[in-house]
Design an enzyme around this catalytic site. Structure first.
Site, PDB file in Angstrom:
ATOM      1  N   TYR A  67      86.060 122.574   2.368  1.00  9.78           N
ATOM      2  CA  TYR A  67      87.453 122.263   2.039  1.00  9.78           C
ATOM      3  C   TYR A  67      88.329 122.642   3.228  1.00  9.78           C
ATOM      4  CZ  TYR A  67      91.594 121.825  -1.015  1.00  9.78           C
ATOM      5  OH  TYR A  67      92.782 121.451  -1.587  1.00  9.78           O
ATOM      6  N   LYS A  97      86.158 117.813   2.182  1.00 10.92           N
ATOM      7  CA  LYS A  97      87.464 117.296   1.778  1.00 10.92           C
ATOM      8  C   LYS A  97      88.445 117.674   2.879  1.00 10.92           C
ATOM      9  CE  LYS A  97      91.225 117.657  -1.584  1.00 10.92           C
ATOM     10  NZ  LYS A  97      91.771 118.366  -2.769  1.00 10.92           N
TER      11      LYS A  97
END
Length: 235
Positions: A67, A97
């Site tokens: 992330y 992400k």
């Protein structure tokens, strides 16, 4: 098996505990922030943190989506870090992400790691990402606008794909004009006819009345319908 909970915390033992629990519950994967309390740590330190989590969990079912949201975490996930993790844990570290909002960074990751699942963190970049080789997107706006987002994902090669993407951009722009989470919660409360959903946890603060009304006016002008939201909330 369709969930990917966030398990990255400041403390490595907490990350291990949450990650192990997610695996044992059968989650499809986990979304993992880097350790974010200490800033400006070298790649070696960040690599060791991820490696130790993987080794402590010790389960071949574990799939990690990194992330990258440096404007919040203060700790970027660099190409060098991704390269090391993918090299040493190719079956575990499987995606990222990228919520940086920096398309050049997203494009660089896609180019450097063509077999890596790259998800822009906003549906604004969905079409551009798919055309470049991204796997899709992981977007907060999907909580209120899932059908049109899926429509672009499913029809990104269609002749009118750019027009479909413009619809996503308009809704995302309306939300981003306010604090993101309070705005999303306000939309759920309004279109789901569930006022309690407007509440947020501190330190976030819910939208004020005039700000909320302004948001709904813009969405109505976009013919936003939040299809199925009321029935989803009420059963």
């Amino acid at each position: 098996d369709r969930l990917m909970p966030g398990t990255g915390t400041c403390a490595l033992p907490d990350t291990v505990t949450l990650t192990r629990a997610a695996v044992e519950c059968g989650a499809a994967g986990v979304l993992m922030l880097p350790p974010f309390y200490y800033k400006d740590q070298p790649v070696e330190g960040l690599y060791r943190s991820y490696a130790e989590v993987i080794e402590r969990v010790g389960d071949t079912r574990l799939k990690i989506c990194l992330y990258h949201i440096p404007q919040i975490s203060g700790v970027p996930i660099t190409l060098d870090l991704i390269e090391r993790l993918v090299r040493d844990f190719p079956d575990t570290v499987v995606g990222i992400k990228d919520s940086s909002g920096d398309w050049s960074n997203t494009a660089a990751v896609i180019e450097a790691f063509p077999d890596f699942c790259v998800f822009p963190g906003s549906d604004t970049f969905l079409l551009r990402g798919l055309r470049a080789g991204a796997a899709g997107c992981i977007s907060a706006t999907a909580n209120i606008n899932p059908a049109p987002i899926h429509d672009v994902y499913a029809n990104w090669q269609a002749e009118d794909a750019d027009a479909r993407q413009q619809g996503l951009n308009a809704v995302r722009g309306a939300i981003q004009a306010h604090a993101m989470i309070p705005a999303l919660k306000a939309v759920v409360a309004h279109y789901g006819v569930q006022p309690g959903f407007a509440r947020v946890r501190p330190p976030l603060v819910e939208l004020g009345g005039s700000e909320r009304d302004a948001l709904m006016t813009v969405l109505q002008g976009l013919e936003f319908a939040a299809a199925g939201l009321k029935s989803a909330l009420t059963g």
